[in-house]
Design an enzyme around this catalytic site. Structure first.
Site, mmCIF file in Angstrom:
data_model
loop_
_atom_site.group_PDB
_atom_site.id
_atom_site.type_symbol
_atom_site.label_atom_id
_atom_site.label_comp_id
_atom_site.label_asym_id
_atom_site.label_seq_id
_atom_site.Cartn_x
_atom_site.Cartn_y
_atom_site.Cartn_z
ATOM 1 N N GLU A 96 112.369 -84.716 78.354
ATOM 2 C CA GLU A 96 111.992 -83.605 79.249
ATOM 3 C C GLU A 96 111.559 -82.369 78.464
ATOM 4 O O GLU A 96 112.369 -81.488 78.173
ATOM 5 C CB GLU A 96 113.147 -83.230 80.193
ATOM 6 C CG GLU A 96 112.745 -82.153 81.191
ATOM 7 C CD GLU A 96 113.887 -81.685 82.087
ATOM 8 O OE1 GLU A 96 113.626 -80.842 82.971
ATOM 9 O OE2 GLU A 96 115.019 -82.158 81.910
ATOM 10 N N LYS A 136 109.938 -86.619 81.923
ATOM 11 C CA LYS A 136 110.180 -85.654 82.996
ATOM 12 C C LYS A 136 109.386 -84.400 82.665
ATOM 13 O O LYS A 136 109.668 -83.714 81.678
ATOM 14 C CB LYS A 136 111.674 -85.342 83.141
ATOM 15 C CG LYS A 136 111.963 -84.368 84.295
ATOM 16 C CD LYS A 136 113.448 -84.306 84.638
ATOM 17 C CE LYS A 136 113.699 -83.305 85.754
ATOM 18 N NZ LYS A 136 115.095 -83.301 86.238
#
Length: 301
Positions: free
Chosen positions: A182, A219
């Protein structure tokens, strides 16, 4: 030698090909008070960290046990370490998610962000990561999540973020877990589109270097240019591309998500929007159910 993942084939296949989105229930120490305030609780509701974490676990357990929260619409749920170590209705949280809700459990493993340097905030060191990963495997967790933040379109900084993310991802894969990488681009980044272009290039290079038997999940912040990450959706080393809500309201995040085909939600604040401790269970489930349906629908484009 091929990589062996601790999660079951059913879990792997669910994340890869079933409809749904990832519920992010992983607020940790720093963001827990904010989550509780949004839930309608004031600071006088707790007088110690232990009481605070007990309250946030009650909130998460209320979400997870709500009739609307099932694998029909939800692929997985990201937990904070403290939540993984607790139980729901006498069952360890990760086991409850999979056995009772058909929702794949993930664990947030980062320890927060370092100070800004070169326009980014990399992750703080994680000296206890190997032990945490072993515990996660023993508790039947499928994958992990770790967050860095990009504040400016700084090539050196963005490369440092991606290098660190994939270095830690290799450690996570070696432990038998699937990492969610992420590298969040702050939605207030003054040159967001340029930062996303630099990030795309760095991620592409890192993904192309992964061994043939390894996969990660990505993400990412909802991009300025629609379908900007379409090639990652189809990449052989990417199990799933999920989007964070990043401070957008649920309606804004849903609208942006609909324009990015093949990307599904991994929302935190947007998922919990409108929920409060003062609601009856019926009101709570109705509010949550409406959120889940709207996020699911936006994830299905």
């Amino acid at each position: 030698m091929s990589t062996t993942y601790a999660g079951s084939d059913l879990q792997f296949e669910k994340i890869k090909s079933k409809p749904g989105f990832i519920a992010a229930l992983d607020q940790s120490g720093g963001s827990t008070p904010t989550a509780l305030h949004a839930y309608g609780l004031t600071d006088d509701a707790w007088s110690s960290d232990e009481e605070m974490f007990a309250l946030v676990h009650e909130m998460r357990a209320r979400i997870i046990t709500s009739p609307s929260f099932t694998g029909e619409h939800i692929l997985g749920a990201i937990l904070f370490e403290n939540t993984m170590d607790r139980e729901i209705e006498g069952i360890p949280t990760a086991d409850f998610l999979w056995e009772k809700r058909n929702v794949v459990p993930f664990l947030k493993v980062d320890k927060g962000l370092a100070d800004e340097e070169n326009g980014v905030r990399v992750m703080k060191p994680m000296p206890g990561l190997d032990d945490l990963l072993k515990r996660a495997v023993s508790k039947h967790v499928f994958g992990t999540k770790m967050r860095s933040v990009i504040l400016q379109a700084n090539k050196e900084g963005i490369q440092a973020v991606v290098d660190q993310q994939f270095e830690v991802a290799a450690q996570i894969i070696a432990a038998g877990l699937v990492p969610i990488v992420e590298p969040e681009v702050d939605i207030h980044c003054p040159d967001k589109a340029e930062a996303e272009t630099l990030l795309h290039a760095s991620l592409t290079a890192a993904l192309d270097k992964l061994p043939a038997d390894q996969v990660v999940m990505l993400k990412l912040t909802l991009p300025t240019v629609d379908d900007f990450y379409a090639d990652f959706v189809k990449h052989r080393r990417v199990l799933k591309v999920v989007a964070l809500s990043g401070g957008y309201s649920r309606d804004e995040a849903d609208q942006l998500l609909r324009r990015n085909h093949g990307v599904v939600a991994s929302f935190s604040r947007a998922l919990a929007e409108g929920l409060s401790a003062q609601q009856t269970d019926a009101e709570f489930d109705a509010t949550l159910g409406k959120s889940i349906q709207s996020i699911f629908d936006a994830s299905m484009t």
